[in-house]
Design an enzyme around this catalytic site. Structure first.
Site, PDB file in Angstrom:
ATOM      1  CD  GLU A 159      30.139  29.967  49.668  1.00 62.96           C
ATOM      2  OE1 GLU A 159      30.108  31.191  49.840  1.00 62.96           O
ATOM      3  OE2 GLU A 159      30.846  29.408  48.800  1.00 62.96           O
ATOM      4  CD  GLU A 169      34.260  26.133  49.605  1.00 63.16           C
ATOM      5  OE1 GLU A 169      34.501  25.535  50.679  1.00 63.16           O
ATOM      6  OE2 GLU A 169      33.130  26.538  49.293  1.00 63.16           O
TER       7      GLU A 169
END
Ligand code: NAI
Length: 584
Positions: free
Chosen positions: A26, A48
């Site tokens: 990210e 995730e």
């Protein structure tokens, strides 16, 4: 902070080496450019979802922007990681460079400031209001094939989030923060994080010593031996494999090639792995092996004969391991001059999928040998679980009552598909009868026979009949299901919810009761290791955090009450173990 990075008035660049996963990716996506090392070690992805959440630092917005909605969502929904070349092809990174030129490549990019690649027009269409619901429905259908929203809510929440918010970047970022904070504090995510930590704990258990094992010799090229040998070669060890049957040996080598092709893909790597695996009909490599793993038929006398024959030929200090599922090590080591060298390395079927290996310490096994066995397990990227030598060890002992209950239910006349579906609805990745077929009904019978000899349980006639008829499961083409066609007949079916609940209670409560018994008897060290063993050895519904954790979360009293009801209906096999009161 990521937004501030993205808003900088000058170009920013992320240099990626090795793993760049989750929050790291990210961060990289908030930079103007990404340059990754051109190496097999480069891995990028969003794992995730495996922890019951999805990217939460603006990552859903940025990945869809960089990769387009289909690839971006796919990366987040599957949690898989991709290598350097795939990342370049998909546009997740802008350049690849060998390590020695990384900085130069980065410098040039920052000086040249190339314009970002043009986004294909269809991305805009796929992201548009009228089209999104259609694509979202397809994505949901695909996800639903494997999991249910009440068991694993995150993938469904991610799809909804994109469908609702993708029109504006602000809404994507705000919606993501809201959803992720809701998910991460929920029970499922907390349990999945617990499973992740349990996995780390098992890994750490193998770090006590450095593995000195370079050459493994496997005896027995059947279901297990063949797959263990292939796995060790895949993981870079030199492996020789022996069997009394040349057909079995060539079958194992053929299966190994398929595994290498599937896992390594690159022809050069496949060839190197194949070169590491040597068929050795006469066992000529035994004197050179640091570890000999025996995986021959499950018969005490046959195993003892083999040990008697090979022990004088073992290298001094070599470790001898057995993959036995049910024979006590104390019995197996009787004929050995040096019984301290015998350890149990109990792999699970299929070896390439099941991460757990039970490391069994017999009464006479040396501590040093146990540490070596644990380190070896870690070396081949499996999770070692130390278990005391007792019937069924941990995993089979807990699994067997569950399987037997399933076998019994089927013998009562409930179709196998419905029995399996009831277990899947509880959250098991695979039904118990499908599992019995994979393990082999003869093996199940032999293991259960050894575990149950002291109790008054008998196998249902229908089960015995199947074994006598040679319907042994997958390996014989037929068991509870038919495997002769292209596709096995283990499809899904509908079950009345009330009946599914009754069936899964019968099966799962027997499993839970046995897990409590193992905890109470100290078969492994503590409740967390019971949970870890059952999750990684059987695939037990990970979203529950493991059987004992499930008991704690559901409430021991509630489940004990249910056990009592079942005991009244079905008899003493449901009587609660004394250990229940200690679970809180
Ligand atoms: P299998 O029947 O598929 O293979 C046994 C192999 O050993 C055969 O290829 C046979 O030719 C060979 N063999 C027998 N005696 C031999 C000897 N004296 N020297 C050389 N080769 C010999 O059996 P499977 O299922 O692979 O089981 C092997 C061991 O692994 C057993 O101890 C079993 O309890 C254990 N195990 C089996 C699991 C399963 O799911 N099938 C799971 C975990 C452990």
């Amino acid at each position: 902070m990521f937004q501030r990075l993205e808003d900088m008035p000058y170009p920013t660049l992320a240099l990626l080496q090795g793993f760049c996963l989750g929050g790291g990716l990210e961060l990289a996506l908030a930079c103007t450019y990404r340059v990754a090392e051109d190496s097999e070690n480069t891995r990028l992805g969003f794992p995730e979802i495996r922890l019951g959440i999805f990217p939460g630092f603006g990552g859903t917005a940025r990945s869809v922007r960089t990769l387009g909605p289909l690839r971006g969502m796919d990366l987040m929904l599957t949690g898989r990681s991709i290598g350097a070349h795939a990342a370049l092809k998909q546009g997740l990174v802008d350049r690849l460079s060998p390590r020695r030129h990384l900085h130069e490549t980065a410098r040039l990019m920052l000086l040249q400031k190339p314009l970002p690649a043009r986004r294909p027009a269809w991305w805009t269409i796929a992201n548009s209001g009228p089209v999104r619901p259609l694509i979202a429905a397809v994505m949901k259908r695909k996800v639903s094939a494997g999991i249910r929203p009440d068991h694993y809510p995150a993938p469904f929440a991610l799809i909804d989030h994109w469908r609702v918010n993708a029109a504006s970047r602000e809404r994507m970022v705000a919606g993501e923060a809201k959803q992720v904070s809701r998910l991460i504090t929920g029970r499922v995510s907390q349990n999945l994080i617990r499973v992740f930590q349990l996995q780390d704990r098992l890994r750490a258990l193998g770090r006590g010593a450095d593995s000195v094992i370079a050459h493994v010799h496997v005896i027995g090229a059947g279901t297990m031996g063949g797959d263990i040998a292939a796995w060790c070669a895949l993981k870079g060890l030199r492996v020789s494999i022996q069997d009394q049957s040349p057909e079995q040996l060539s079958g194992a080598i053929r299966r190994a090639r398929l595994l290498f092709g599937r896992k390594l893909r690159h022809p050069r790597l496949v060839r190197a792995a194949a070169d590491r695996l040597i068929p050795d009909f006469r066992g000529e490599a035994i004197p050179r092996a640091d570890l000999v793993i025996e995986a021959i038929v499950e018969e005490t006398a046959v195993k003892q004969d083999l040990y008697r024959e090979i022990e004088p030929r073992l290298k001094p200090g070599a470790l001898l391991a057995t993959n036995t599922s049910s024979i006590p090590l104390e019995l197996l080591c009787q004929e050995l001059a040096r019984p301290e060298r015998l350890v149990g390395l109990h792999f699970f079927n299929p070896v390439a999928r099941m991460q757990l290996v039970e490391v069994i310490k017999g009464e006479k096994t040396g501590q040093n040998q146990i540490e070596q066995a644990m380190a070896f397990t870690r070396r081949i990227d499996r999770l070692p679980l130390p278990v005391v030598s007792s019937p069924g060890f941990l995993v089979n002992r807990i699994l067997m009552p569950y399987l037997l209950e399933a076998v019994g239910i089927e013998a009562e006349g409930i179709p196998a598909e419905q029995v399996d579906q009831a277990a899947r609805e509880f959250g098991m990745p695979m039904g118990p009868l499908e599992l019995a077929d994979a393990v082999g009904l003869d093996i199940c019978m032999s293991v259960a026979g050894k575990l149950l000899s002291e109790s008054d349980q008998a196998f249902p006639k229908a089960f015995r009949h199947r074994v006598e008829q040679g319907q042994l499961g997958r390996k014989s083409g037929r068991g509870y299901y038919d495997y002769t066609g292209k596709k096995a007949s283990t499809g899904k079916t509908a079950v009345d919810p009330e009946m599914a609940r009754e069936l899964s209670d019968r099966m799962v409560l027997r499993l839970l009761n046995e897990a409590v018994a193992c905890f109470q008897e100290g078969v492994v060290e503590g409740a967390d290791l019971v949970d870890a063993g059952v999750i990684f050895g059987t695939g037990f519904a990970p979203f529950t955090g493991g059987p004992l954790h499930y008991i704690r979360q559901t409430g021991p009293e509630v489940l004990m009450h249910r056990l009592q009801t079942l005991e009244q209906s079905y008899g003493s096999r449901f009587s609660a173990n004394v250990g229940w009161s200690a679970i809180s």
